[in-house]
Enzyme design. Structure first.
Site, short mmCIF file in Angstrom:
data_model
loop_
_atom_site.label_atom_id
_atom_site.label_comp_id
_atom_site.label_asym_id
_atom_site.label_seq_id
_atom_site.Cartn_x
_atom_site.Cartn_y
_atom_site.Cartn_z
N LYS A 58 1.08 0.01 15.25
CA LYS A 58 2.49 -0.10 15.65
C LYS A 58 2.81 -1.30 16.53
O LYS A 58 3.99 -1.61 16.74
CB LYS A 58 2.91 1.18 16.40
CG LYS A 58 3.01 2.40 15.50
CD LYS A 58 4.15 2.28 14.52
CE LYS A 58 4.15 3.34 13.46
NZ LYS A 58 4.25 2.80 12.10
N TYR B 104 4.17 6.66 10.07
CA TYR B 104 3.31 5.54 9.68
C TYR B 104 4.12 4.43 9.02
O TYR B 104 3.91 3.25 9.31
CB TYR B 104 2.18 6.02 8.75
CG TYR B 104 1.07 5.01 8.64
CD1 TYR B 104 0.06 4.93 9.61
CD2 TYR B 104 1.04 4.08 7.59
CE1 TYR B 104 -0.94 3.98 9.54
CE2 TYR B 104 0.04 3.12 7.52
CZ TYR B 104 -0.94 3.08 8.48
OH TYR B 104 -1.93 2.11 8.41
N TYR C 174 -9.00 5.63 7.58
CA TYR C 174 -9.20 5.97 8.99
C TYR C 174 -10.17 7.15 9.01
O TYR C 174 -9.85 8.20 8.46
CB TYR C 174 -7.89 6.43 9.63
CG TYR C 174 -6.82 5.37 9.80
CD1 TYR C 174 -5.94 5.03 8.77
CD2 TYR C 174 -6.67 4.70 11.02
CE1 TYR C 174 -4.95 4.07 8.94
CE2 TYR C 174 -5.67 3.74 11.20
CZ TYR C 174 -4.82 3.43 10.16
OH TYR C 174 -3.84 2.48 10.34
N PRO D 295 -4.24 0.71 18.91
CA PRO D 295 -4.02 0.16 17.57
C PRO D 295 -4.07 1.18 16.44
O PRO D 295 -3.78 0.85 15.29
CB PRO D 295 -5.16 -0.86 17.42
CG PRO D 295 -6.22 -0.37 18.34
CD PRO D 295 -5.52 0.27 19.49
N HIS E 209 0.84 -1.20 0.00
CA HIS E 209 0.00 0.00 0.00
C HIS E 209 0.88 1.25 0.00
O HIS E 209 1.69 1.42 0.89
CB HIS E 209 -0.93 0.01 1.22
CG HIS E 209 -2.11 -0.90 1.05
ND1 HIS E 209 -3.29 -0.71 1.74
CD2 HIS E 209 -2.30 -1.98 0.26
CE1 HIS E 209 -4.16 -1.65 1.38
NE2 HIS E 209 -3.58 -2.42 0.50
#
Ligand code: PHB
Length: 396
Positions: free
Chosen positions: A300, A391, A201, A296, A73
């Site tokens: 990580k 990220y 998200y 979550p 991704h």
């Protein structure tokens, strides 16, 4: 009594990966796990791997299925006020993440350990650590009603937040830092092709939601929920209706109707930030969830467990590399500070993601700040670069 070099407590990804990295260095281990192998390999956990994590799995020799089946991704999306904003990870950092379930990582590691012929004891009961402050620690346990004892040089505590390893350290020798959040995540796994290309998200007025996936035919989705909620209150229909409300009608309309894709797993998990310091007490080292928990939201948890055991495997390698008379503990001494530096960066990022994306009860001032923070993120390439760097994961 049996002897080994490193006794590893806990056969989740941290313990299994440490065993595999040490096996590659010719260091002997035994792996003790309270649960059954079926239970461990059936647990549903997160599924986003940083490129640094993939590197470590390659070194451990367990990345071939990951490369064949993992999904690369190059971006993630943030939903807010009816719009979706893409964070272009690849353009901002040159890196991508790999979507590959922790369940699959665990299975690959279990297969590798079995192929290596390294000893594992599942359903080990009453595991207890002894003499960890001195040079000759021992681990005792019962298996099928019979008591066993293992003498070792070191113990690796990889047995998770509720495990015995951290609790074996005197309270006065540990500092604990913690934040609990006033909500949980309700997760659903279902078999239908993900009707979204990348993870989304969403911060919505009805609460946080996440659209994720496991494979080209399996989705994983989450909703922020109340800590009082029970699974029985959340039928599939209610879940997907609420999911559509939070992610917007465009995404909601793409979810197949419930009878076609019934959920295959549904669970509620609380959110917590937690760090115990230091990661060493005498001959015991903590790694993974035994030492720290992240909420979550930044994906990580598994990535941190991997960096911990990578650092620990290097420290143990450096120790055993010298002949027995010349072994210095400097690398072992450095493990805790080296791992904690990365842990705290991931704690900060996970806290930040959680803070910006959920609905918190109460404070209107905090809510305005949250909205300003998100607007800044969407408008500033510098802010996006900062999010993207974290990220995809900071350097190991
Ligand atoms: C998941 O797919 O389970 C997942 C993905 C991203 C997260 C958390 C969980 O931040």
């Amino acid at each position: 009594m049996r002897r080994t070099q490193v006794a590893i407590v806990g056969a989740g990804p941290a313990g299994l990966l440490l065993g595999q990295l040490l096996y590659k260095e010719g260091i002997e281990t035994i792996l003790l796990e309270r649960r059954s192998a079926e239970y461990v390999s059936g647990r549903i956990r997160a599924g986003v791997l940083e490129p640094g994590t993939v590197n470590v799995l390659e070194r451990a020799g367990v990345a071939s299925r990951l490369h064949a089946e993992g999904l690369l991704h190059e971006g993630v999306e943030i939903g807010f006020r009816g719009r979706r904003h893409r964070i272009n990870l690849k353009a901002l950092t040159g890196k991508s993440v790999t979507v590959y379930g922790q369940t699959e990582v665990t299975r690959d590691l279990m297969d590798a350990r079995a192929a290596a012929g390294a000893p594992s004891v599942y359903e080990a009961e009453d595991v207890a650590l002894h003499d960890i402050a001195g040079p000759s620690p021992r681990v005792t346990y019962r298996h099928r009603g019979v008591g066993h004892e293992v003498a070792c040089d070191f113990v690796a505590g990889c047995d998770g937040f509720h495990g015995i390893s951290r609790r074996s350290i005197p309270a006065a020798a540990l500092s604990v830092y913690e934040r609990v959040y006033p909500f949980g995540w309700l997760g659903v796994l279902a078999d239908f092709p993900p009707p979204w290309e990348e993870l989304i998200y969403a911060n919505s007025e009805h609460g946080f939601a996440l659209a994720s996936m496991r494979s080209p035919t399996r989705v994983r989705c989450y909703l922020q929920c109340s800590l009082e909620d029970r699974i029985g209150q959340w039928s599939d229909e209610r879940f997907w209706t609420e999911f559509g409300r939070r992610l917007g009608s465009e995404i909601g309309a793409r979810v197949p109707s419930t009878p076609i894709a019934p959920s295959i797993e549904k669970s509620i998990a609380p959110l917590r930030s937690f760090v115990a310091e230091p990661l060493r007490f005498g001959r015991l080292f903590l790694a993974g969830d035994a030492a720290h928990i992240v909420p979550p939201t930044g994906a990580k948890g598994l990535n941190l467990a991997v960096s911990d055991v990578f650092y620990l495997s290097e420290a143990l390698r450096n120790f055993y590399r010298e002949p027995p008379g010349d072994r210095a503990e400097s690398a072992l001494d450095a493990y805790s500070a080296r791992a904690l530096r990365r842990i705290w960066h991931a704690e900060r990022f996970s806290w930040w993601m959680t803070r910006q994306l959920h609905r918190f009860p109460g404070d209107a001032f905090d809510e305005r700040l949250q909205h300003a923070e998100l607007e800044h993120l969407f408008e500033s390439r510098a802010a996006q670069a900062s999010m993207a760097e974290n990220y995809v994961g900071l350097a190991l």
